[in-house]
Write an enzyme that holds these catalytic residues in place. Sequence first.
Site, PDB file in Angstrom:
ATOM      1  N   TYR A 295       0.856  -1.189   0.000  1.00 33.71           N
ATOM      2  CA  TYR A 295       0.000   0.000   0.000  1.00 33.71           C
ATOM      3  C   TYR A 295       0.886   1.230   0.000  1.00 33.71           C
ATOM      4  O   TYR A 295       1.844   1.299   0.771  1.00 33.71           O
ATOM      5  CB  TYR A 295      -0.893  -0.019   1.245  1.00 33.71           C
ATOM      6  CG  TYR A 295      -1.813   1.184   1.385  1.00 33.71           C
ATOM      7  CD1 TYR A 295      -2.883   1.370   0.522  1.00 33.71           C
ATOM      8  CD2 TYR A 295      -1.614   2.121   2.394  1.00 33.71           C
ATOM      9  CE1 TYR A 295      -3.740   2.463   0.660  1.00 33.71           C
ATOM     10  CE2 TYR A 295      -2.464   3.215   2.542  1.00 33.71           C
ATOM     11  CZ  TYR A 295      -3.518   3.386   1.667  1.00 33.71           C
ATOM     12  OH  TYR A 295      -4.359   4.465   1.801  1.00 33.71           O
TER      13      TYR A 295
ATOM     14  N   ASP B  10       9.239   2.838  -0.371  1.00 30.48           N
ATOM     15  CA  ASP B  10       8.212   3.488   0.437  1.00 30.48           C
ATOM     16  C   ASP B  10       8.500   3.122   1.890  1.00 30.48           C
ATOM     17  O   ASP B  10       8.136   2.044   2.358  1.00 30.48           O
ATOM     18  CB  ASP B  10       6.823   3.000  -0.001  1.00 30.48           C
ATOM     19  CG  ASP B  10       5.720   3.534   0.901  1.00 30.48           C
ATOM     20  OD1 ASP B  10       6.040   4.187   1.914  1.00 30.48           O
ATOM     21  OD2 ASP B  10       4.542   3.278   0.592  1.00 30.48           O
TER      22      ASP B  10
ATOM     23  N   LYS C 218       4.411   8.882   8.873  1.00 30.35           N
ATOM     24  CA  LYS C 218       4.321   8.308  10.220  1.00 30.35           C
ATOM     25  C   LYS C 218       5.384   8.862  11.179  1.00 30.35           C
ATOM     26  O   LYS C 218       5.262   9.984  11.632  1.00 30.35           O
ATOM     27  CB  LYS C 218       4.337   6.785  10.130  1.00 30.35           C
ATOM     28  CG  LYS C 218       3.163   6.274   9.246  1.00 30.35           C
ATOM     29  CD  LYS C 218       2.961   4.806   9.327  1.00 30.35           C
ATOM     30  CE  LYS C 218       1.972   4.289   8.295  1.00 30.35           C
ATOM     31  NZ  LYS C 218       0.567   4.386   8.648  1.00 30.35           N
TER      32      LYS C 218
HETATM   33  C1  LIG Z   1       3.699   1.902   3.409  1.00 30.93           C
HETATM   34  C2  LIG Z   1       2.705   3.019   3.366  1.00 30.93           C
HETATM   35  N1  LIG Z   1       2.810   3.943   2.424  1.00 30.93           N
HETATM   36  C3  LIG Z   1       1.955   4.988   2.363  1.00 30.93           C
HETATM   37  C4  LIG Z   1       0.933   5.112   3.264  1.00 30.93           C
HETATM   38  C5  LIG Z   1       0.008   6.266   3.185  1.00 30.93           C
HETATM   39  O1  LIG Z   1       0.258   7.151   4.226  1.00 30.93           O
HETATM   40  P1  LIG Z   1      -0.886   8.147   4.752  1.00 30.93           P
HETATM   41  O2  LIG Z   1      -1.930   7.294   5.384  1.00 30.93           O
HETATM   42  O3  LIG Z   1      -0.147   9.031   5.711  1.00 30.93           O
HETATM   43  O4  LIG Z   1      -1.384   8.892   3.577  1.00 30.93           O
HETATM   44  C6  LIG Z   1       0.789   4.160   4.263  1.00 30.93           C
HETATM   45  C7  LIG Z   1      -0.302   4.265   5.248  1.00 30.93           C
HETATM   46  O5  LIG Z   1      -0.536   3.432   6.064  1.00 30.93           O
HETATM   47  C8  LIG Z   1       1.688   3.078   4.314  1.00 30.93           C
HETATM   48  O6  LIG Z   1       1.590   2.122   5.236  1.00 30.93           O
END
Ligand SMILES: Cc1ncc(COP(=O)(O)O)c(C=O)c1O
Length: 428
Positions: free
Chosen positions: A144, A239, A267
């Site tokens: 994700y 990511d 985060k």
């Molecule tokens: C690996 C990863 N990338 C991107 C995101 C998206 O981040 P946000 O929820 O701050 O938009 C998340 C959210 O949980 C994530 O776990």
Amino acid sequence: MLYQRSSSLFKEAEKVIPGGVNSPVRAFGAVGGTPIFAKSAKGAYVHDEDGNTYIDYINSWGPMILGHAFEPVVAAVIEKAKQGTSFGMPTAIETGIAKLAISMVPNVDKIRFVNSGTEACMSAVRLARGYTKKDKIIKFSGCYHGHSDAFLIAAGSGAITFGTPNSPGVTQGTAKDTLLAKFNDIANVTQLVESNKGEIACIIIEPVAGNMGCIPPKDNFLQKLRSLCDKHEILLIFDEVMTGFRLAAGGAQELYKVNADIVCFGKVIGGGLPVGAFAARNEIMDYLAPLGPVYQAGTLSGNPLAMAAGLAMLQHLNNDNSVFSRLAEKTEYLHQGMAKALQENKVNHTINRMGSMISIHFEAHEVYDFETAANANNESFKRFFHGMLKEGVYIAPSAFETWFISDALSYEDLDTTIKAVEKVSKNL
Ligand SMILES: Cc1ncc(COP(=O)(O)O)c(C=O)c1O
């Protein structure tokens, strides 16, 4: 435990907020029941609106690595707020946190701050496309990267075909540029690259996946991706929204000794305030506006409160590097205790762990990609989730999420959690 007030708050919320929540996973859709409304949290514990207290393994889905309401972060935000909450002008603190972040993360010269992990990944992909002048991207099933259109794509009818939108509102036109690969399967990725030669701008991956439960890379998968990208002039995007400043000061790049071309954060970097960021070497970052042609912007990007929280968090992690090994030790202790309890009660399970990320899949076989994660027994997970909740332990309300260990958890908390697993696993 009583959830009366949470239930009535949820009913009220449902009238004015779609599904009663501002992010779907909070709605308990995967496990059933009524979401619990948080009232406050401190250290390892979260307190709900009914007066129940839980040992927290979600930690706001990752940011609270040092526990809730961590004093230096709270103090920094309060102090900053007194000076004004947003200016839309550059501030010194943005340079301060940028310098510190760059010093902690390998292989990056510049960083741009945004407001969420979604924005970070979306912007990183645009930058990669602009820089390489290619359109297609490869992502992995089960990973994700936030909710921007290019990522809301499911596998098409065959692994080599284009992806298809997995949400109405995402166009076929967008979907055709996102190719889906299998996590931990380098032959599959190589095949995709070979059959789209010269067209792939970037490969984006969660270096340790946390959105299908916790799934670490195996058999030097990240190193092999690096070589593949080098061979085909493809940018590799890590990511690190979950793994950044969590697995090590320098995240997965440091842990696995693999350099990515662009790294995305979220985060932990915001200390619990809305922050995302992406970083790369000069020649890539200088492709961004206002220096370069790739546009990216934000009214509240680099917001002083968010920067103050993030800076206090990163300073603490930077000054106390032992936090990462301490977290890994706590996570291993939890792993062993839970595994023993589940084994004694003959519950089929696989526990995956890396650093302070851990998850249980109720399935005896190895879980190493989306398919093997999806095969696990979700009914057992639902019973486990609600059983743990009753015992005062709050884990993510979905089997497809990692747990996040915080440094505020004591060994006593871990023992309480293991005892809860012993009890709950008798009725799975
Ligand atoms: C690996 C990863 N990338 C991107 C995101 C998206 O981040 P946000 O929820 O701050 O938009 C998340 C959210 O949980 C994530 O776990």
